[in-house]
Design an enzyme around this catalytic site. Structure first.
Site, mmCIF file in Angstrom:
data_model
loop_
_atom_site.group_PDB
_atom_site.id
_atom_site.type_symbol
_atom_site.label_atom_id
_atom_site.label_comp_id
_atom_site.label_asym_id
_atom_site.label_seq_id
_atom_site.Cartn_x
_atom_site.Cartn_y
_atom_site.Cartn_z
ATOM 1 C CG HIS A 19 -1.876 -1.036 1.442
ATOM 2 N ND1 HIS A 19 -1.879 -1.871 2.529
ATOM 3 C CD2 HIS A 19 -2.929 -1.428 0.671
ATOM 4 C CE1 HIS A 19 -2.900 -2.713 2.442
ATOM 5 N NE2 HIS A 19 -3.548 -2.484 1.315
ATOM 6 C CE LYS A 43 -11.835 -7.609 3.440
ATOM 7 N NZ LYS A 43 -11.326 -6.832 2.288
ATOM 8 N NE ARG A 92 -2.993 -7.269 -4.242
ATOM 9 C CZ ARG A 92 -3.755 -7.400 -3.188
ATOM 10 N NH1 ARG A 92 -3.228 -7.778 -2.056
ATOM 11 N NH2 ARG A 92 -5.045 -7.189 -3.257
ATOM 12 C CB SER A 130 -3.831 -6.675 5.049
ATOM 13 O OG SER A 130 -3.632 -5.412 4.486
HETATM 14 P P1 ADP Z 1 -9.781 -3.890 -0.110
HETATM 15 O O1 ADP Z 1 -10.430 -4.715 0.969
HETATM 16 O O2 ADP Z 1 -10.584 -2.699 -0.539
HETATM 17 O O3 ADP Z 1 -9.220 -4.655 -1.294
HETATM 18 P P2 ADP Z 1 -7.045 -3.615 0.749
HETATM 19 O O4 ADP Z 1 -6.512 -2.858 1.918
HETATM 20 O O5 ADP Z 1 -6.808 -5.087 0.725
HETATM 21 O O6 ADP Z 1 -8.553 -3.232 0.663
HETATM 22 O O7 ADP Z 1 -6.438 -3.012 -0.592
HETATM 23 C C1 ADP Z 1 -6.648 -1.669 -0.981
HETATM 24 C C2 ADP Z 1 -6.111 -1.473 -2.387
HETATM 25 O O8 ADP Z 1 -4.694 -1.669 -2.372
HETATM 26 C C3 ADP Z 1 -6.642 -2.478 -3.428
HETATM 27 O O9 ADP Z 1 -6.759 -1.795 -4.671
HETATM 28 C C4 ADP Z 1 -5.560 -3.521 -3.508
HETATM 29 O O10 ADP Z 1 -5.544 -4.159 -4.776
HETATM 30 C C5 ADP Z 1 -4.315 -2.651 -3.323
HETATM 31 N N1 ADP Z 1 -3.194 -3.426 -2.787
HETATM 32 C C6 ADP Z 1 -3.145 -4.164 -1.667
HETATM 33 N N2 ADP Z 1 -1.938 -4.753 -1.515
HETATM 34 C C7 ADP Z 1 -1.189 -4.365 -2.583
HETATM 35 C C8 ADP Z 1 0.145 -4.649 -3.052
HETATM 36 N N3 ADP Z 1 0.934 -5.466 -2.381
HETATM 37 N N4 ADP Z 1 0.558 -4.069 -4.198
HETATM 38 C C9 ADP Z 1 -0.277 -3.264 -4.891
HETATM 39 N N5 ADP Z 1 -1.535 -2.956 -4.528
HETATM 40 C C10 ADP Z 1 -1.999 -3.499 -3.401
#
Ligand code: ADP
Length: 167
Positions: A19, A43, A92, A130
């Site tokens: 992130h 969630k 990703r 995460s």
């Molecule tokens: P959500 O539950 O909305 O997917 P996340 O916190 O998991 O929330 O992710 C928020 C955004 O960050 C999403 O667009 C996700 O694809 C992106 N994201 C999460 N981890 C990574 C990573 N390692 N590299 C690039 N983008 C990421």
């Protein structure tokens, strides 16, 4: 000055280096990024909304161009409230694409000004999420490569008090 602003919505449970990389790169395009922590009642999250916000604020304490807010409900309503219609998301793998495509088109259907800007992950974070970080931490693996030191500390402390997580 006409400020270029964007919203980066997500669960951030907790924020990871994946992130953070997206936020740092998007800051080159936008003057201000509002990281919007989603409260999604369906969630289950390890950290409360307040905790997730505090963690992100501590990571970006030195960058006044990054703000953090929690929100519940439709992203379009939050965007209208903020009068900011640029949305940042990360990609990703191909597996992210279907969901992101659906969300981006739905948001535009609901509000034509909504524009989603996608950032391709850095290859070193392409497998990072995460959930993975939490899973590793539960089993005592070293997570310092995946999250900032302060996040690793808070996560390990949380797991100690919570006695594990529901994965
Ligand atoms: P959500 O539950 O909305 O997917 P996340 O916190 O998991 O929330 O992710 C928020 C955004 O960050 C999403 O667009 C996700 O694809 C992106 N994201 C999460 N981890 C990574 C990573 N390692 N590299 C690039 N983008 C990421």
């Amino acid at each position: 000055m006409n400020m270029k602003t964007a919203i980066y919505p997500g669960s951030f449970d907790p924020i990871t280096n994946g992130h953070i990389d997206i936020i740092k790169r998007s800051r080159r395009l936008f003057d201000e990024i509002c990281i919007s922590v989603i409260h999604n009642p369906s969630k289950q999250s390890l950290f409360t909304m307040e905790e997730r916000i505090n963690i992100i604020q501590s990571v970006f304490v030195a960058d006044s161009g990054v703000t953090v807010e929690g929100f519940e409900g439709l992203l379009v309503d939050f965007a209208k409230k903020k009068n900011t219609f640029n949305i940042i998301r990360g990609l990703r793998a191909v597996s992210d694409f279907d969901y992101e495509f659906q969300m981006a088109l739905t948001n535009r259907k609901l509000e034509f000004r909504m524009n989603t800007v996608f950032f391709m992950t850095d290859e070193k974070y392409s497998y990072l999420s995460s959930s993975l970080v939490k899973e590793l931490a539960v089993y005592g693996a070293d997570i310092n490569e995946f999250v900032p030191e302060e996040v690793a500390c808070i996560l390990n402390k949380k797991l100690d008090t919570a006695g594990g997580i529901n994965k």
